[in-house]
Each structure stands twice: as structure tokens, then as C-alpha cells.
Design an enzyme around this catalytic site. Structure first.
Site, PDB file in Angstrom:
ATOM      1  N   ASN A   1     -10.799  -2.815  -5.886  1.00  0.00           N
ATOM      2  CA  ASN A   1     -10.032  -1.795  -6.620  1.00  0.00           C
ATOM      3  C   ASN A   1     -10.676  -1.352  -7.940  1.00  0.00           C
ATOM      4  O   ASN A   1     -10.281  -0.329  -8.516  1.00  0.00           O
ATOM      5  CB  ASN A   1      -8.590  -2.272  -6.897  1.00  0.00           C
TER       6      ASN A   1
ATOM      7  N   SER B   1      -7.291  -5.714  -5.778  1.00  0.00           N
ATOM      8  CA  SER B   1      -8.369  -6.342  -5.016  1.00  0.00           C
ATOM      9  C   SER B   1      -9.688  -6.274  -5.777  1.00  0.00           C
ATOM     10  O   SER B   1      -9.836  -5.490  -6.720  1.00  0.00           O
ATOM     11  CB  SER B   1      -8.519  -5.647  -3.662  1.00  0.00           C
TER      12      SER B   1
ATOM     13  N   ASP C   1       0.836  -1.203   0.000  1.00  0.00           N
ATOM     14  CA  ASP C   1       0.000   0.000   0.000  1.00  0.00           C
ATOM     15  C   ASP C   1       0.873   1.256   0.000  1.00  0.00           C
ATOM     16  O   ASP C   1       1.992   1.239   0.522  1.00  0.00           O
ATOM     17  CB  ASP C   1      -0.888  -0.026   1.255  1.00  0.00           C
ATOM     18  N   GLY C   2       0.334   2.322  -0.560  1.00  0.00           N
ATOM     19  CA  GLY C   2       1.002   3.626  -0.474  1.00  0.00           C
ATOM     20  C   GLY C   2       1.585   4.143  -1.774  1.00  0.00           C
ATOM     21  O   GLY C   2       2.228   5.199  -1.786  1.00  0.00           O
ATOM     22  N   ASN C   3       1.348   3.446  -2.880  1.00  0.00           N
ATOM     23  CA  ASN C   3       1.892   3.913  -4.166  1.00  0.00           C
ATOM     24  C   ASN C   3       1.345   5.288  -4.547  1.00  0.00           C
ATOM     25  O   ASN C   3       2.081   6.155  -5.032  1.00  0.00           O
ATOM     26  CB  ASN C   3       1.511   2.952  -5.302  1.00  0.00           C
TER      27      ASN C   3
ATOM     28  N   ARG D   1      -5.094  -2.280   8.593  1.00  0.00           N
ATOM     29  CA  ARG D   1      -6.279  -3.035   8.154  1.00  0.00           C
ATOM     30  C   ARG D   1      -5.788  -4.215   7.318  1.00  0.00           C
ATOM     31  O   ARG D   1      -4.729  -4.148   6.711  1.00  0.00           O
ATOM     32  CB  ARG D   1      -7.138  -2.184   7.202  1.00  0.00           C
TER      33      ARG D   1
ATOM     34  N   SER E   1      -7.952  -5.497   4.915  1.00  0.00           N
ATOM     35  CA  SER E   1      -8.600  -5.252   3.625  1.00  0.00           C
ATOM     36  C   SER E   1      -8.917  -6.514   2.822  1.00  0.00           C
ATOM     37  O   SER E   1      -8.601  -6.603   1.633  1.00  0.00           O
ATOM     38  CB  SER E   1      -7.736  -4.302   2.776  1.00  0.00           C
TER      39      SER E   1
ATOM     40  N   ARG F   1       1.779  -5.020   6.064  1.00  0.00           N
ATOM     41  CA  ARG F   1       1.087  -3.976   5.301  1.00  0.00           C
ATOM     42  C   ARG F   1       1.898  -2.701   5.403  1.00  0.00           C
ATOM     43  O   ARG F   1       2.238  -2.248   6.505  1.00  0.00           O
ATOM     44  CB  ARG F   1      -0.320  -3.724   5.822  1.00  0.00           C
TER      45      ARG F   1
HETATM   46  C1  FPP Z   1      -2.032   0.259  -3.229  1.00  0.00           C
HETATM   47  O1  FPP Z   1      -1.529   1.574  -3.218  1.00  0.00           O
HETATM   48  C2  FPP Z   1      -1.516  -0.432  -4.352  1.00  0.00           C
HETATM   49  C3  FPP Z   1      -2.252  -1.006  -5.343  1.00  0.00           C
HETATM   50  C4  FPP Z   1      -3.722  -1.009  -5.386  1.00  0.00           C
HETATM   51  C5  FPP Z   1      -1.610  -1.652  -6.469  1.00  0.00           C
HETATM   52  C6  FPP Z   1      -0.460  -2.536  -6.129  1.00  0.00           C
HETATM   53  C7  FPP Z   1       0.334  -2.617  -7.319  1.00  0.00           C
HETATM   54  C8  FPP Z   1       1.659  -2.554  -7.388  1.00  0.00           C
HETATM   55  C9  FPP Z   1       2.589  -2.510  -6.256  1.00  0.00           C
HETATM   56  C10 FPP Z   1       2.232  -2.462  -8.711  1.00  0.00           C
HETATM   57  C11 FPP Z   1       2.844  -3.599  -9.295  1.00  0.00           C
HETATM   58  C12 FPP Z   1       2.502  -4.965  -8.912  1.00  0.00           C
HETATM   59  C13 FPP Z   1       2.803  -5.974  -9.709  1.00  0.00           C
HETATM   60  C14 FPP Z   1       2.573  -7.367  -9.298  1.00  0.00           C
HETATM   61  C15 FPP Z   1       3.395  -5.734 -11.017  1.00  0.00           C
HETATM   62  P1  FPP Z   1      -2.551   2.755  -3.299  1.00  0.00           P
HETATM   63  O2  FPP Z   1      -2.736   3.126  -4.715  1.00  0.00           O
HETATM   64  O3  FPP Z   1      -3.824   2.370  -2.596  1.00  0.00           O
HETATM   65  O4  FPP Z   1      -1.821   3.863  -2.523  1.00  0.00           O
HETATM   66  P2  FPP Z   1      -2.479   5.010  -1.631  1.00  0.00           P
HETATM   67  O5  FPP Z   1      -3.126   4.325  -0.466  1.00  0.00           O
HETATM   68  O6  FPP Z   1      -1.326   5.838  -1.249  1.00  0.00           O
HETATM   69  O7  FPP Z   1      -3.472   5.725  -2.496  1.00  0.00           O
END
Ligand code: FPP
Length: 245
Positions: A71, A68, A23-25, A197, A199, A191
Site C-alpha cells: 500500500n 499492506s 476492500d472497497g473504501n 484475491r 493479496s 474479502r
Molecule cells: C482497501 O480499500 C482498504 C485499505 C487499503 C485500507 C483499510 C483501512 C480501513 C478500513 C480504515 C480503517 C482501519 C482501521 C484499523 C482504523 P481500497 O482503498 O483499496 O478500496 P478500492 O479498492 O475501492 O480502491
């Protein structure tokens, strides 16, 4: 050169199966004034680093939550960008996985994913089916409740068809119908990004897992941080409901 993963786990008994909610991208990208997809791409690069670190860290099974069942509620452009990232990621990484002896599996409900992506997933699973090193499981369109519902449906079909005696259904029965039927339960669930959480991730399987909720955003989660968390795990006493010896 392939790596031999059959060496014993780190001293103190490290977690053989680690599951990660990455999480956190989005926040990572936004804090740099960049679009959310920029963060997902950075996150994908971290996946590579973490998978490669597993043999040295004694992690035989790594399960990661990539997308998920919830998502889909994100904007259409973010969903499309993520799907395109998954397609490109699988295409690009397939050879590297074979070279690193990584066996790839996917869990989740596949029919909702596009045909091209499903084809690539099948291909990655087939190409790596002989790999004996790290077992990497990617959860794509995965939800724990959805998985249990799908498993229950198949179990009920077996009962209705006379293939399963309802009197014999016990705690060992349902796991055989889950997407994870060939995997051990996770020992440790991590996480990132400060949210505490789970999730809807591996609900049945994580009944006795340890949890680590850490503030680091996923694109900043390095192999060194992973190593630190695993060392911490080695100091815990898992009793599975019993008392310490
Ligand atoms: C949650 O961060 C991340 C995701 C919903 C996507 C996870 C995907 C990757 C790490 C990319 C690549 C994975 C593979 C297997 C190629 P968020 O977008 O909810 O972050 P935020 O909570 O800061 O908004």
C-alpha cells in the site's frame, strides 16, 4: 460492562477466528463523488461496529488487514491520510477497547511506520494486555511474504547460533517465528468488494481456511451481513484433507 466471550460459539460451530480483507473504501467514496480518504474514514467506523458484534456472534479472534506492505505505492497524500487515520483511531478507540474487553495486537513490519504510530500501537497492546474478550489483530504494514521472510531470517539466525537443530525443523517450527505465533489459524477469510484475491494476507496461516468473497464494499459491511456470512460458514464441512465421517 465487559462481555464474557467464553460462551460457546454459535450452534453448528462458528468460525472462532475470522480474518477480513477490508476492500472497497476507495470505490465507495468515489461513487459518492468524495475523496478516497472519506471512504477510509467510513471504513474505520465499520471496524468499530464489526468488533463490537464479535462477542454475540461467537467470534473470539478477528484479524483485519488495514495496510499492506504494497500500500506504500499509493499516492503520498493517501498514505499520509491513512497513517493519520490509524493514529487517531488508536488514540480514540483505546478506552473503548478496554471497556469492551478487547485485546488488541498488531502484526506486520513495524520499523517502517512512524515513531508516533509505533508508540500508540505499543500503548494499545499494553493497555489491553489483560483483556480476555475478543482478540483483535490489526495488520499494519503487513505482507504474508514479508512475514515469512522475516520469520525465516530469525529461524536461520537461531540455527546459525546453535539454538535450533535444522533436522528438527518441521511444520510446527516456522509458525513459532511468525507475527501470529500466539494466534490460532483463521477459520474463515472474508474479502469485501468483489475481488477474489488474497493479496498476500496470512499466506501460511490460511492454508485450510474457508474463503468468502463478497461484493459488498467494506463501508457497507454491516454486523447483519457479518452474521449472515457466519451462518453460511456453519453449514460447511471442513475436512482438512481427510474424507467426511
Ligand atoms: C482497501 O480499500 C482498504 C485499505 C487499503 C485500507 C483499510 C483501512 C480501513 C478500513 C480504515 C480503517 C482501519 C482501521 C484499523 C482504523 P481500497 O482503498 O483499496 O478500496 P478500492 O479498492 O475501492 O480502491
Amino acid at each position: 460492562m465487559t462481555k464474557d466471550l467464553d460462551k460457546p460459539a454459535r450452534t453448528g460451530g462458528g468460525p472462532g477466528h475470522v480474518a477480513i480483507i477490508m476492500d472497497g473504501n476507495g470505490r465507495w467514496a468515489q461513487s459518492r463523488g468524495r475523496p478516497r480518504l472519506f471512504g477510509h474514514h467510513a471504513g474505520a467506523r465499520r471496524v468499530r461496529e464489526i468488533v463490537s458484534a464479535c462477542p454475540d456472534l461467537g467470534v473470539k479472534y478477528l484479524t483485519i488487514f488495514a495496510f499492506s506492505t504494497e500500500n506504500w505505492k499509493r499516492t503520498q497524500s493517501e498514505v499520509a491520510g491513512l497513517m493519520s487515520l490509524f493514529r487517531r483511531y488508536i488514540m480514540k478507540e483505546m478506552q473503548a477497547f478496554v471497556k469492551e474487553n478487547v485485546r488488541v495486537r498488531f502484526i506486520g513490519d513495524r520499523p517502517r511506520l512512524d515513531k508516533k504510530l509505533r508508540g500508540l500501537m505499543d500503548e494499545a497492546e499494553a493497555m489491553t494486555s489483560g483483556c480476555t474478550g475478543t482478540n483483535l489483530t490489526i495488520a499494519l504494514n503487513y505482507g504474508g511474504r514479508d512475514e515469512v521472510s522475516r520469520a525465516t531470517k530469525r529461524l536461520a539466525q537461531d540455527v546459525a547460533a546453535g539454538r535450533l537443530d535444522p533436522e528438527k525443523v518441521d511444520e510446527e517450527t516456522l509458525p513459532k517465528y511468525l507475527d501470529t505465533c500466539v494466534l490460532p489459524d483463521p477459520d474463515l477469510v472474508i474479502r469485501t468488494s468483489g475481488e477474489a484475491r488474497i493479496s498476500n494476507f496470512l499466506l501460511w496461516q490460511s492454508a485450510y481456511a474457508e474463503y468468502e468473497f463478497i461484493d459488498t464494499l467494506w463501508p457497507d459491511f454491516t454486523a447483519e451481513k457479518f452474521d449472515e456470512l457466519l451462518s453460511h460458514y456453519g453449514t460447511r464441512d471442513r475436512r482438512f484433507g481427510a474424507v467426511s465421517a
